[in-house]
Design a protein around this motif. Structure first.
Motif, PDB file in Angstrom:
ATOM      1  N   ASP A  33       0.816  -1.222   0.000  1.00 16.28           N
ATOM      2  CA  ASP A  33       0.000   0.000   0.000  1.00 16.28           C
ATOM      3  C   ASP A  33       0.845   1.265   0.000  1.00 16.28           C
ATOM      4  N   ILE A  37      -1.677   3.258  -2.433  1.00 19.08           N
ATOM      5  CA  ILE A  37      -2.803   3.603  -1.562  1.00 19.08           C
ATOM      6  C   ILE A  37      -2.452   4.755  -0.629  1.00 19.08           C
ATOM      7  N   GLU A  41      -4.486   8.380  -0.260  1.00 21.79           N
ATOM      8  CA  GLU A  41      -5.071   8.852   0.994  1.00 21.79           C
ATOM      9  C   GLU A  41      -4.543  10.217   1.413  1.00 21.79           C
ATOM     10  N   TRP A  48     -13.627  12.468  -3.203  1.00 17.79           N
ATOM     11  CA  TRP A  48     -13.899  11.044  -3.369  1.00 17.79           C
ATOM     12  C   TRP A  48     -15.355  10.700  -3.081  1.00 17.79           C
ATOM     13  N   ARG A  63      -7.110  -3.739  -6.705  1.00 15.67           N
ATOM     14  CA  ARG A  63      -6.658  -3.104  -5.457  1.00 15.67           C
ATOM     15  C   ARG A  63      -7.200  -1.683  -5.344  1.00 15.67           C
ATOM     16  N   ILE A  64      -7.056  -0.919  -6.420  1.00 16.42           N
ATOM     17  CA  ILE A  64      -7.516   0.473  -6.391  1.00 16.42           C
ATOM     18  C   ILE A  64      -9.040   0.520  -6.401  1.00 16.42           C
ATOM     19  N   TRP A  67     -10.343   0.059  -2.962  1.00 19.08           N
ATOM     20  CA  TRP A  67     -10.152   1.286  -2.173  1.00 19.08           C
ATOM     21  C   TRP A  67     -11.190   2.333  -2.569  1.00 19.08           C
ATOM     22  N   ARG A  70     -14.606   1.763  -1.073  1.00 18.57           N
ATOM     23  CA  ARG A  70     -14.723   2.177   0.339  1.00 18.57           C
ATOM     24  C   ARG A  70     -14.838   3.687   0.481  1.00 18.57           C
ATOM     25  N   HIS A  71     -14.157   4.427  -0.390  1.00 18.18           N
ATOM     26  CA  HIS A  71     -14.105   5.880  -0.250  1.00 18.18           C
ATOM     27  C   HIS A  71     -15.094   6.618  -1.140  1.00 18.18           C
TER      28      HIS A  71
END
Length: 235
Positions: A33, A37, A41, A48, A63-64, A67, A70-71
Motif C-alpha cells: 500500500d 494507496i 489517501e 472522493w 486493489r484500487i 479502495w 470504500r471511499h
C-alpha cells in the motif's frame, strides 16, 4: 526512454500482458500500500465521496477499485485492463459494475462519461504518455478529474525495474520506460489538463519494515501521484 539504460538487475524482460498474466498469481502479496494507496489517501483536492461515475484504468487485480469502493460509496466503477488473468481477480472484489479487457490508450468507452478517472502503476509500461492523457481526457467529463499514481522515474533510474519472481530465485522484468515528471506535464498539457495537486512517496521506515533490503534506497522517491483537471475547469 527504455528502462534498460538504467537497469542494474539484468533480469529477463517480458511484455506487459505476458508479465502480468504470470504475476497475477502473487501480485496481491507483493505490491504494498505504501506504493499507491498511501498516496491516494494523502490527496486533498479529490472529492472522493461525491464521485458518481469512476473508471479505473489498468485496474489489475482490483486493489484500487476496492479502495475506491470504500471511499466513494455511491459511485459506479468500471475497470479496464489488458490482462484477463488480472481481471479475473478484480471481479472477485465486487468493486466494479463492469470490467473490460482493453487498452488504456484506446478504451472504446463513450466520451465525457466519468467524473473521475484513475490509473495506478501502469504508465511506466507505455512507450509514450500522450495517448494515455488524451484518452483519459476524452472519457472524462469537462468538470471531472484524472488521478494518476506512478512508479517514480527516479527509482527506475536508480536501477530498479518493475519485476516479479516467476519462481524462487527467478526474477522477471516487465518491459518498462522511464518518463520524467516533465514528460507527464507536457503530455497532460497537450491533452488539455491542468495540474492541481502532486505528491511523492519516499522509501521511509514504513517501507523498510516490509522490505529491509531496500535500506540502500532509503530516502529515494519510489512513487508519485498527480491530480489533473481539464484546463477550463480550473480557471
Amino acid at each position: 526512454m527504455e528502462h534498460s539504460l538504467y537497469d542494474k538487475r539484468g533480469y529477463p524482460i517480458v511484455g506487459v500482458r505476458e508479465g502480468y498474466a504470470e504475476w497475477s498469481r502473487t501480485y496481491e502479496q507483493t505490491v504494498h500500500d505504501e506504493m499507491d494507496i498511501r498516496l491516494l489517501e494523502r490527496l486533498r483536492t479529490v472529492p472522493w465521496s461525491s464521485a458518481e461515475r469512476i473508471v479505473d484504468l489498468a485496474c489489475g487485480t482490483g486493489r484500487i477499485g476496492a479502495w475506491l469502493r470504500r471511499h466513494c460509496p455511491g459511485a459506479v466503477i468500471d475497470g479496464v485492463d489488458l490482462t484477463p488473468e488480472m481481471l479475473t481477480l478484480a471481479r472477485k472484489t465486487d468493486a466494479y459494475r463492469a470490467l473490460h479487457v482493453g487498452d488504456i490508450e484506446a478504451t472504446g468507452l463513450p466520451p465525457a462519461t466519468y467524473d473521475l478517472c484513475t490509473q495506478a502503476l501502469a504508465d511506466e509500461h507505455l512507450p509514450t504518455l500522450e495517448p494515455l492523457y488524451r484518452e483519459a481526457r476524452r472519457i472524462t467529463r469537462p468538470d471531472g478529474a484524472f488521478v494518476i499514481v506512478g512508479y517514480h522515474p527516479h527509482f527506475l533510474m536508480a536501477g530498479i525495474p518493475t519485476h516479479f519472481d516467476r519462481a524462487p530465485g527467478e526474477s522477471i522484468t516487465i518491459r518498462s520506460y522511464v518518463h520524467l515528471l516533465s514528460d507527464h506535464v507536457k503530455a497532460a498539457h497537450a491533452a488539455g489538463w491542468s495540474l492541481v495537486e502532486m505528491d511523492e512517496g519516499l522509501v521511509d521506515e514504513a517501507w523498510l519494515v516490509k522490505k529491509p533490503k531496500w535500506e540502500t534506497y532509503a530516502g529515494l522517491p519510489v512513487s508519485f501521484a498527480m491530480v489533473w483537471r481539464p484546463g477550463d475547469a480550473v480557471r
